[in-house]
Design a protein around this motif. Structure first.
Motif, mmCIF file in Angstrom:
data_model
loop_
_atom_site.group_PDB
_atom_site.id
_atom_site.type_symbol
_atom_site.label_atom_id
_atom_site.label_comp_id
_atom_site.label_asym_id
_atom_site.label_seq_id
_atom_site.Cartn_x
_atom_site.Cartn_y
_atom_site.Cartn_z
ATOM 1 N N GLU A 183 125.234 34.566 -19.998
ATOM 2 C CA GLU A 183 125.566 34.280 -21.391
ATOM 3 C C GLU A 183 125.457 32.785 -21.667
ATOM 4 O O GLU A 183 125.595 31.977 -20.758
ATOM 5 C CB GLU A 183 127.003 34.738 -21.644
ATOM 6 C CG GLU A 183 127.203 35.378 -22.987
ATOM 7 C CD GLU A 183 128.597 35.968 -23.120
ATOM 8 O OE1 GLU A 183 129.076 36.038 -24.250
ATOM 9 O OE2 GLU A 183 129.182 36.354 -22.094
ATOM 10 N N ASN A 235 123.458 29.388 -23.758
ATOM 11 C CA ASN A 235 122.204 28.975 -24.392
ATOM 12 C C ASN A 235 120.972 29.533 -23.694
ATOM 13 O O ASN A 235 119.936 29.731 -24.312
ATOM 14 C CB ASN A 235 122.153 27.453 -24.555
ATOM 15 C CG ASN A 235 122.032 26.745 -23.235
ATOM 16 O OD1 ASN A 235 120.970 26.706 -22.650
ATOM 17 N ND2 ASN A 235 123.133 26.202 -22.725
ATOM 18 N N ASP A 257 120.488 32.921 -25.134
ATOM 19 C CA ASP A 257 120.026 32.756 -26.522
ATOM 20 C C ASP A 257 118.540 32.407 -26.567
ATOM 21 O O ASP A 257 117.792 32.912 -27.409
ATOM 22 C CB ASP A 257 120.828 31.642 -27.219
ATOM 23 C CG ASP A 257 122.300 32.014 -27.375
ATOM 24 O OD1 ASP A 257 122.625 33.208 -27.203
ATOM 25 O OD2 ASP A 257 123.118 31.122 -27.650
ATOM 26 N N LYS A 258 118.113 31.525 -25.648
ATOM 27 C CA LYS A 258 116.704 31.122 -25.611
ATOM 28 C C LYS A 258 115.793 32.297 -25.236
ATOM 29 O O LYS A 258 114.737 32.500 -25.825
ATOM 30 C CB LYS A 258 116.506 29.987 -24.577
ATOM 31 C CG LYS A 258 116.838 28.618 -25.120
ATOM 32 C CD LYS A 258 115.718 28.143 -26.043
ATOM 33 C CE LYS A 258 115.915 26.694 -26.418
ATOM 34 N NZ LYS A 258 114.798 25.848 -26.148
ATOM 35 N N GLU A 313 116.474 35.409 -25.615
ATOM 36 C CA GLU A 313 116.508 36.352 -26.721
ATOM 37 C C GLU A 313 115.592 35.874 -27.859
ATOM 38 O O GLU A 313 114.856 36.667 -28.449
ATOM 39 C CB GLU A 313 117.956 36.486 -27.214
ATOM 40 C CG GLU A 313 118.163 37.694 -28.090
ATOM 41 C CD GLU A 313 119.650 37.975 -28.356
ATOM 42 O OE1 GLU A 313 120.521 37.246 -27.830
ATOM 43 O OE2 GLU A 313 119.922 38.924 -29.094
#
Lengths: 433, 249
Positions: free
Chosen positions: A413, A415, A418-419, A421
């Motif tokens: 989980e 950044n 997020d990247k 994703e």
């Protein structure tokens, strides 16, 4: 074109580059590189006559002459930052044209007991780092890599060392043959997260990236290893990883392949002690004529180990995905728990998947399963979304990201996730355009 | 608001609806009751434009305009909402993501700007509170692992967020215990307004104790065989469908 002239061009590239390769001044290193080159020259590229190379052909490589990148090259700093998968809070090695770009890299501030070096600075350890995989045609690209490796990552953690930040390898493809070689050794109880990103340099000419990675996990060590291959659509990418997992250790691997022309990530993992775990997850996003291959061999050599493989594929246009999942359970490896699942969405008539489980189970008290599903998006789910006002394209994109999410959720989980994703979302959006 | 004229529809070439006439005015709640296989669910799918449900004769007018040529998403954006009998599970897609896409698709159609994430969250949480739904359902994948009651509540929650002008409830009472039924019915009643109409499809009278209809229709073999006030539902409950269906035949 016959194979001989091709291997000759590679041998010629080796002769031209050898004096400048790391360790050229060390006799043992030079001899090792020479021997590795000879082995490659004898075998040539692996081909479909080998069981493990049945579905993926590298013969396109033979259509052009290859050389090593002539210089250090340079990439715009903004492009580097945009391609980075981990935020500023990381150790980072940026490789451009197969060489470390020191300005964009961050190697300082390591905890005691941790060594993090570019391979080119490995000094006396180089001969070890270049050690061979034996004279095996199926793994001959590892020998080619040993002959030509220009740089890479060397990470060693002593017993009990927990690396405070992830290590990111960020490599940009070049219109040439690039060989990076990585070595990751974690002592007893050591813990780390490494992220490998292979990204598009923005130069559209075909390149060939050839990676070898060796990972050794001591007892109770923990390694999270995320790998992202998102090279340009003309690129060839071949990677071989060898992982040894000690007793009670855990290896968590997530591989995303969303770029390249022909790309293969082959991973061999072996349990070297009991009570160890491996979670291997992958996501393939293939469109255009991309041919993307995951080939795994998981060797349950010791009892009481658990492994789980989940590989998902989204294939559009004339894309071609390959999943080969080999599991071997040794005769004495009782209480093995080995699960494997391959799931595929084929979005176009000419999209293809070859999915091949290969289980060899020689112990009798084990829990092993494998499964494969291939289909299109579920029309009930599409209708449900449309009945809420969501248009067809958006509905399909949401469903595809839902399909991908199970693998994305395996990325730690923060950044990094997020990247990853965002990369998947960008790929999906590009398809809707 | 809704005008169904001599509607005939087939599924897999088999005629299920055989000439339905029905007019629903704004503010009205109509119940459609009928035995299994009478065509109740088919009617809901034909109204929402599901693939495989083919209209062979007649028309459906919504706000005076035929919707037969409209895609399901276009009908939804015009204000037709179907609360599914069997809500579909969608792994990997968070309820919030799904619903915000839907809300913004409907808003775009109305010429409104996207609802930002904060406003969405605030609105959603308020509506969930009314339906006694835990906020954690926003982050969970759509309907994944929801109980039967939670799925139905989630349907009504979506309806509250999308604020349709025509609410179609397909067997919303099935699989609900009495407490869940009350909560769901209260959610629907809260949405009743002079501008909004509802079509409540149900097998049992039970739901109509809570969502009191203005008009009750009995559907049998693809036709409306009887229409009456809310007392017709009670009559059906007492006598069963057999008599009315037989009378009509």
């Amino acid at each position: 074109m016959s194979a001989a002239p091709f291997v000759d061009t590679i041998a010629e590239a080796y002769r031209a580059a050898a004096p400048a390769l790391p360790g050229a001044e060390q006799r043992a290193v030079a001899a090792r590189r020479q021997a590795a080159m000879e082995a490659f020259r004898r075998h040539g590229l692996p081909n479909h006559k080998l069981e493990s190379w049945k579905f993926t052909s590298l013969s396109g490589l033979e259509k052009q002459a290859w050389s090593l990148p002539a210089n250090e090259g340079g990439i715009d700093a903004a492009r580097i930052e945009a391609a980075a998968l981990v935020s500023a809070d990381s150790y980072r090695l940026v490789f451009i044209n197969g060489r470390l770009n020191a300005a964009a890299s961050r190697l300082n501030g390591l905890p005691d007991g941790a060594t993090l070096l570019p391979l080119a600075q490995a000094g006396d350890a180089l001969a070890d780092v270049l050690a061979g995989e034996g004279d095996d045609k199926a793994a001959i690209l590892a020998e080619l890599n040993a002959a030509l490796a220009s740089d890479g990552l060397v990470l060693r953690l002593q017993d009990g060392v927990v690396l405070d930040k992830p290590v990111e390898i960020l490599a940009f493809g070049a219109p040439a043959l690039v060989n990076l070689r990585h070595l990751v050794l974690l002592g007893r109880g050591a813990q780390a997260t490494i992220v490998e990103g292979y990204r598009d340099s923005g130069i559209a000419a075909p390149g060939w990236t050839n990676i070898f990675c060796r990972i050794g996990l001591g007892e109770e060590a923990r390694l999270t290893h995320v790998r992202v291959q998102a090279e340009n659509p003309a690129a060839y990418h071949a990677a071989l990883g060898k992982v040894s997992i000690g007793a009670g250790a855990r290896y968590a691997h997530v591989s995303l392949q969303a770029g390249g022309n022909v790309a293969r990530h082959e991973l061999h993992a072996e349990f070297a002690g009991s009570g160890a775990e491996a979670d291997l997850q992958g996501l393939v996003l293939a469109r255009g004529t991309a041919h993307l291959d995951h080939t795994l061999y998981l060797h349950h050599a010791k009892p009481d180990c658990r492994s789980n493989q989940l590989f998902k594929h989204v294939v559009d246009d004339r894309g071609h995905a390959v999943f080969q999942g080999g599991i071997r359970v040794a005769p004495h490896a009782q209480k093995t728990d080995a699960q494997q699942l391959s799931r595929t969405l084929l979005l176009a008539d000419r999209a293809q998947i070859d999915t091949k489980p290969e289980l060899e189970i020689l112990a009798d008290d084990v829990k092993c399963s494998h499964g494969a599903s291939i289909g299109d998006l579920d029309p009930q789910q599409v209708f449900y979304m449309k009945a809420r006002g969501i248009g067809d394209d958006d509905a399909r994109r949401l469903l595809l990201s839902g399909f991908a999410y199970e693998v994305i959720a395996a990325v730690p989980e923060g950044n990094l996730r997020d990247k990853v994703e965002a990369l998947v979302e960008d790929w999906l959006k590009a398809g809707a355009a | 608001m809704l005008e169904i004229k001599n509607l005939h529809a087939t599924v897999d070439g088999k005629e299920i609806l055989r000439g339905i006439d029905l007019v629903i005015k704004p503010g009205e709640v109509h119940a459609v009751m009928g035995p299994n296989g009478s065509g109740k669910s088919t009617l809901s799918y034909v109204l929402t434009g599901r693939d495989g449900y083919e209209v062979t004769e007649g028309d459906i007018l919504f706000n005076g305009r035929s919707i037969l040529e409209l895609e399901p998403e276009e009908r939804a954006r015009e204000g037709i909402f179907l609360a599914f009998q069997y809500p579909v599970e969608i792994p990997g897609v968070a309820n919030a993501t799904f619903l915000r896409s839907a809300v913004n698709a409907v808003r775009k159609h109305k010429g409104l700007p996207d609802m930002d994430a904060m406003t969405f969250l605030k609105t959603a949480k308020a509506k969930m509170k009314q339906l006694q739904m835990d906020e954690k359902f926003l982050q969970r994948a759509v309907n994944m692992g929801f109980s039967g009651g939670e799925k139905k509540r989630n349907e009504v929650f979506q309806m509250a967020m999308l604020e349709p002008s025509l609410m179609i409830l397909d067997e919303t009472d099935s699989g609900l215990d009495i407490d869940a039924l009350r909560i769901v019915a209260e959610g629907v009643n809260a949405l009743r307004s002079p501008e909004r109409a509802a079509l409540v499809i149900t097998h049992y009278q039970r739901l109509l104790d809570y969502i009191v209809p203005d008009v009750v229709h009995v559907l049998a073999k693809g036709r409306i065989v009887k229409t009456g006030g809310k007392e017709l539902a009670l009559e059906l409950e007492a006598k069963g469908y057999a008599d009315i269906v037989a009378d009509a035949a």
